[in-house]
Scaffold this motif. Sequence first.
Motif, short mmCIF file in Angstrom:
data_model
loop_
_atom_site.label_atom_id
_atom_site.label_comp_id
_atom_site.label_asym_id
_atom_site.label_seq_id
_atom_site.Cartn_x
_atom_site.Cartn_y
_atom_site.Cartn_z
N GLU A 159 54.68 19.97 26.14
CA GLU A 159 54.18 20.12 27.52
C GLU A 159 52.79 20.33 27.76
O GLU A 159 52.18 19.82 28.73
N TYR A 160 51.93 20.84 26.86
CA TYR A 160 50.56 21.13 26.77
C TYR A 160 49.81 20.03 26.55
O TYR A 160 48.95 19.68 27.35
N LEU A 161 50.46 19.30 25.52
CA LEU A 161 49.86 18.02 24.97
C LEU A 161 49.84 16.78 26.17
O LEU A 161 48.83 16.18 26.01
N ARG A 162 50.68 17.17 26.93
CA ARG A 162 50.60 15.94 28.02
C ARG A 162 49.58 16.16 29.12
O ARG A 162 48.97 14.97 29.81
N MET A 163 49.01 17.05 29.31
CA MET A 163 48.02 17.76 30.05
C MET A 163 46.75 17.15 29.64
O MET A 163 46.28 17.06 28.65
N LYS A 164 46.05 16.50 30.86
CA LYS A 164 44.72 16.11 30.85
C LYS A 164 43.50 17.21 31.00
O LYS A 164 42.17 16.75 30.91
N GLY A 165 43.90 18.24 31.14
CA GLY A 165 42.95 19.34 31.32
C GLY A 165 43.75 20.58 31.07
O GLY A 165 44.75 20.78 31.31
N PHE A 166 42.73 21.55 31.21
CA PHE A 166 43.47 22.94 31.05
C PHE A 166 42.52 23.97 31.86
O PHE A 166 41.60 24.56 31.72
N CYS A 167 43.34 24.23 33.18
CA CYS A 167 42.46 25.26 33.94
C CYS A 167 43.60 26.37 34.30
O CYS A 167 44.59 26.23 34.61
N ALA A 168 43.00 27.53 34.29
CA ALA A 168 43.47 28.60 35.00
C ALA A 168 42.87 29.29 36.17
O ALA A 168 41.70 29.38 36.15
N ASN A 169 43.69 29.15 37.20
CA ASN A 169 42.84 29.48 38.60
C ASN A 169 43.55 30.81 39.34
O ASN A 169 44.64 30.60 39.39
N ARG A 170 42.66 31.56 39.90
CA ARG A 170 43.09 32.73 40.45
C ARG A 170 42.70 32.69 41.82
O ARG A 170 41.36 32.78 42.38
N PRO A 171 43.42 32.45 42.81
CA PRO A 171 43.29 32.41 44.18
C PRO A 171 42.60 33.92 44.67
O PRO A 171 42.91 35.00 44.15
N LEU A 172 41.35 33.68 45.44
CA LEU A 172 40.70 34.82 45.96
C LEU A 172 40.58 34.63 47.53
O LEU A 172 40.58 33.74 48.00
N THR A 173 40.45 35.96 48.24
CA THR A 173 40.28 35.60 49.82
C THR A 173 38.65 35.52 50.13
O THR A 173 38.07 36.36 49.26
N ARG A 174 38.44 34.99 51.10
CA ARG A 174 37.09 35.02 51.74
C ARG A 174 36.69 36.68 51.82
O ARG A 174 35.39 37.09 51.26
N LYS A 175 37.42 37.61 52.36
CA LYS A 175 37.23 39.06 52.43
C LYS A 175 36.74 39.68 51.25
O LYS A 175 35.91 40.48 50.89
N GLN A 176 37.42 39.28 50.04
CA GLN A 176 37.22 39.68 48.53
C GLN A 176 35.88 39.52 48.11
O GLN A 176 35.04 40.47 47.83
N VAL A 177 35.31 38.18 48.39
CA VAL A 177 34.11 38.00 47.92
C VAL A 177 32.80 38.10 48.61
O VAL A 177 31.62 38.23 48.27
#
Length: 227
Positions: free
Chosen positions: A176-194
């Motif tokens: 399942e990982y080998l099929r991937m063409k990229g490897f990204c871990a994304n954490r959503p944040l709010t405008r208020k947070q940043v």
Amino acid sequence: MIASTTFDFLKGLKSNNDKQWFEDHRDEYEAMRRNLTDVASELLDEAGRFDTAIADANPDPKKYLTRTHRDMRFGTGKPPYKSEVFIMLNGVGEAQSSASYYLHIEPGNVYAGGGIFVTEPKVLNHIRGRISSSYDAWLSVAESPAMQRMFPKGLTAPDSLKVAPHGYDVDDPAIEYLRMKGFCANRPLTRKQVEQDGGLDDVVQTFLTVKPMVDFINTSVHHAARA
């Protein structure tokens, strides 16, 4: 922190993506770039505390902001400006050829994370090879308890193969990982947070959590460069 005027400019640009509007708001554009350069500088300092590759690179913060002007040689039919900005911190090489830490700034779509989105076939093949041959080590970084808590939806990729990549067996435990063409871990944040004081702490903690995966990928990148 990210200034509210930075988001206001990007929102206006998205709704009025043409040269005349941009020139009429050039002062706001330059203020946005100054703000995000300051943010990049702060993130570089913080990331350099736990990643020696970032610290040793001693980069110019301006170079770690993506361009607002679109390269129209490759953007036929697209608006002339990008209404989003990435701050991409990288201590190995070009962002497209190695894993980075990043902060994506766009009204309604802010996220922080790390990984490699797209890369050349040679590098991708080396990453796949190391995942396959060191699958337990890969799982220990990609699916660690800390990663699962911060990125409960797992990793994302720009695209995935429907079949096993050339040279790999469909029954490979890592398929399942080998099929991937990229490897990204994304954490959503709010405008208020940043926007709030200390808001970049959440971004830095995201980078720290994803560092083992960035290191794993960049070891593969290093091997590819020497091959």
